[in-house]
Design a protein around this motif. Structure first.
Motif, PDB file in Angstrom:
ATOM      1  N   HIS A 181       4.172 -68.006   4.670  1.00 33.06           N
ATOM      2  CA  HIS A 181       5.235 -67.927   5.674  1.00 33.06           C
ATOM      3  C   HIS A 181       5.166 -66.574   6.368  1.00 33.06           C
ATOM      4  N   ASP A 182       5.852 -66.461   7.486  1.00 29.43           N
ATOM      5  CA  ASP A 182       5.963 -65.182   8.174  1.00 29.43           C
ATOM      6  C   ASP A 182       6.847 -64.238   7.360  1.00 29.43           C
ATOM      7  N   PRO A 183       6.811 -62.935   7.661  1.00 27.90           N
ATOM      8  CA  PRO A 183       7.741 -62.018   6.989  1.00 27.90           C
ATOM      9  C   PRO A 183       9.195 -62.432   7.236  1.00 27.90           C
ATOM     10  N   TRP A 184      10.016 -62.187   6.234  1.00 28.94           N
ATOM     11  CA  TRP A 184      11.422 -62.572   6.319  1.00 28.94           C
ATOM     12  C   TRP A 184      12.195 -61.675   7.282  1.00 28.94           C
ATOM     13  N   ASP A 210      26.721 -54.683  -9.648  1.00 27.78           N
ATOM     14  CA  ASP A 210      26.984 -55.529  -8.487  1.00 27.78           C
ATOM     15  C   ASP A 210      25.654 -56.005  -7.901  1.00 27.78           C
ATOM     16  N   PRO A 211      25.622 -57.230  -7.383  1.00 33.10           N
ATOM     17  CA  PRO A 211      24.366 -57.713  -6.807  1.00 33.10           C
ATOM     18  C   PRO A 211      24.076 -57.082  -5.452  1.00 33.10           C
ATOM     19  N   VAL A 212      22.797 -57.010  -5.143  1.00 26.87           N
ATOM     20  CA  VAL A 212      22.327 -56.688  -3.798  1.00 26.87           C
ATOM     21  C   VAL A 212      22.110 -58.024  -3.091  1.00 26.87           C
ATOM     22  N   SER A 213      22.782 -58.226  -1.960  1.00 30.41           N
ATOM     23  CA  SER A 213      22.783 -59.551  -1.332  1.00 30.41           C
ATOM     24  C   SER A 213      22.223 -59.482   0.083  1.00 30.41           C
ATOM     25  N   TYR A 214      21.368 -60.445   0.383  1.00 33.96           N
ATOM     26  CA  TYR A 214      20.805 -60.596   1.714  1.00 33.96           C
ATOM     27  C   TYR A 214      21.017 -62.027   2.189  1.00 33.96           C
ATOM     28  N   TYR A 215      21.107 -62.176   3.505  1.00 34.42           N
ATOM     29  CA  TYR A 215      21.144 -63.494   4.134  1.00 34.42           C
ATOM     30  C   TYR A 215      19.947 -63.618   5.058  1.00 34.42           C
ATOM     31  N   SER A 216      19.374 -64.826   5.132  1.00 29.38           N
ATOM     32  CA  SER A 216      18.353 -65.110   6.136  1.00 29.38           C
ATOM     33  C   SER A 216      18.640 -66.452   6.790  1.00 29.38           C
ATOM     34  N   PRO A 217      18.505 -66.531   8.116  1.00 32.05           N
ATOM     35  CA  PRO A 217      18.627 -67.839   8.768  1.00 32.05           C
ATOM     36  C   PRO A 217      17.486 -68.769   8.415  1.00 32.05           C
ATOM     37  N   GLY A 218      16.339 -68.192   7.947  1.00 30.72           N
ATOM     38  CA  GLY A 218      15.263 -69.034   7.440  1.00 30.72           C
ATOM     39  C   GLY A 218      13.966 -68.903   8.200  1.00 30.72           C
ATOM     40  N   LEU A 219      12.995 -69.684   7.743  1.00 33.48           N
ATOM     41  CA  LEU A 219      11.664 -69.693   8.345  1.00 33.48           C
ATOM     42  C   LEU A 219      10.912 -70.952   7.909  1.00 33.48           C
ATOM     43  N   GLU A 220       9.726 -71.138   8.479  1.00 30.45           N
ATOM     44  CA  GLU A 220       8.867 -72.270   8.137  1.00 30.45           C
ATOM     45  C   GLU A 220       7.897 -71.866   7.043  1.00 30.45           C
ATOM     46  N   VAL A 221       7.617 -72.811   6.142  1.00 30.94           N
ATOM     47  CA  VAL A 221       6.863 -72.517   4.923  1.00 30.94           C
ATOM     48  C   VAL A 221       5.807 -73.593   4.699  1.00 30.94           C
ATOM     49  N   THR A 222       4.662 -73.187   4.163  1.00 38.27           N
ATOM     50  CA  THR A 222       3.656 -74.119   3.652  1.00 38.27           C
ATOM     51  C   THR A 222       3.382 -73.785   2.199  1.00 38.27           C
ATOM     52  N   ALA A 223       3.448 -74.788   1.341  1.00 40.40           N
ATOM     53  CA  ALA A 223       3.173 -74.607  -0.089  1.00 40.40           C
ATOM     54  C   ALA A 223       1.921 -75.389  -0.457  1.00 40.40           C
TER      55      ALA A 223
END
Length: 233
Positions: A181-184, A210-223
């Protein structure tokens, strides 16, 4: 051999706790080394939508979209970094069975809902897998601040820029699946967790930090298909 899969990962929350590596070591296969950042191992919970899942090369409209959530940590094998999953809960029975069979992952069937409301995400998961320990996760989360590229920040890069995962098959062989995938693109996240028993289901106490939290709208992936990590057939 299973064909490679294409999919979209959308509306992700990366909720990450620093922990003593000694707490995770008994839960990870001996052949894997725990990966650490500033001397800490990391335990993460990641809810999201796995969308448009399909064999590589097929159009998006034939794919399935299923919400899921995983509990994971970070490992290396012969110096190669990747993810190691303790559990993965998903909505679809067929997807759960397929992932267990072809990718040797500890998937569990769950009733999951995800909705986007007023710029935030509402996520609910209740495990319903026969014979499995019950686990529930309920949260709302949203992005805050300005977006940034994960490789620009060392901790974010450590936690999300992972291009594969390791798993053990029923014969105890270590297997690897490559993920492309592309970089997040990430945001700081503002989560409100109302219930999380996923960690307890894996016999982990909730971390004190406390947790470290991130959000991402997403990306396209190949597995890729799952292969023996030692290169044998």
């Amino acid at each position: 051999m299973v064909v490679a899969l294409e999919m979209d990962w959308r509306h992700l929350l990366f909720e990450n706790w620093p922990v003593d590596p000694a707490l995770l070591r008994p839960h990870v296969p001996d052949v894997l080394d725990l990966d650490t950042h500033d001397g800490k191992a990391w335990l993460s919970v990641v809810p999201f939508v796995n969308g448009a899942i399909r064999p590589r090369g097929l159009p998006r409209w034939v794919g399935l979209s299923l919400p899921e959530i995983n509990v994971r940590t970070y490992v290396t094998y012969q110096g190669k970094p990747a993810v190691y999953f303790f559990s993965l809960d998903a909505q679809g029975v067929a997807g759960v069975l397929g992932a267990r069979l072809f990718h040797h992952l500890p998937y569990y069937y769950a009733r999951i809902s995800l909705s986007v409301e007023d710029g935030g995400v509402r996520f609910r998961s209740h495990r319903r897998h026969p014979g499995a320990r019950p686990a529930t996760y309920e949260a709302t989360y949203r992005p805050t601040g300005e977006p940034f590229s994960a490789p620009e920040k060392p901790l974010a890069a450590f936690l999300v820029e992972r291009y594969g995962f390791y798993a053990e098959d029923l014969d105890g062989n270590l297997r690897f699946t490559a993920v492309e995938h592309d970089p997040w693109t990430l945001y700081s996240a503002e989560p409100r967790i109302t219930e999380n028993t996923l960690l307890g289901a894996e016999r982990f106490d909730r971390p004190d930090a406390d947790p470290v939290s991130y959000y991402s709208p997403g990306l396209e992936v190949t597995a890729s298909s799952s292969e023996r990590a030692d290169g044998r057939q």
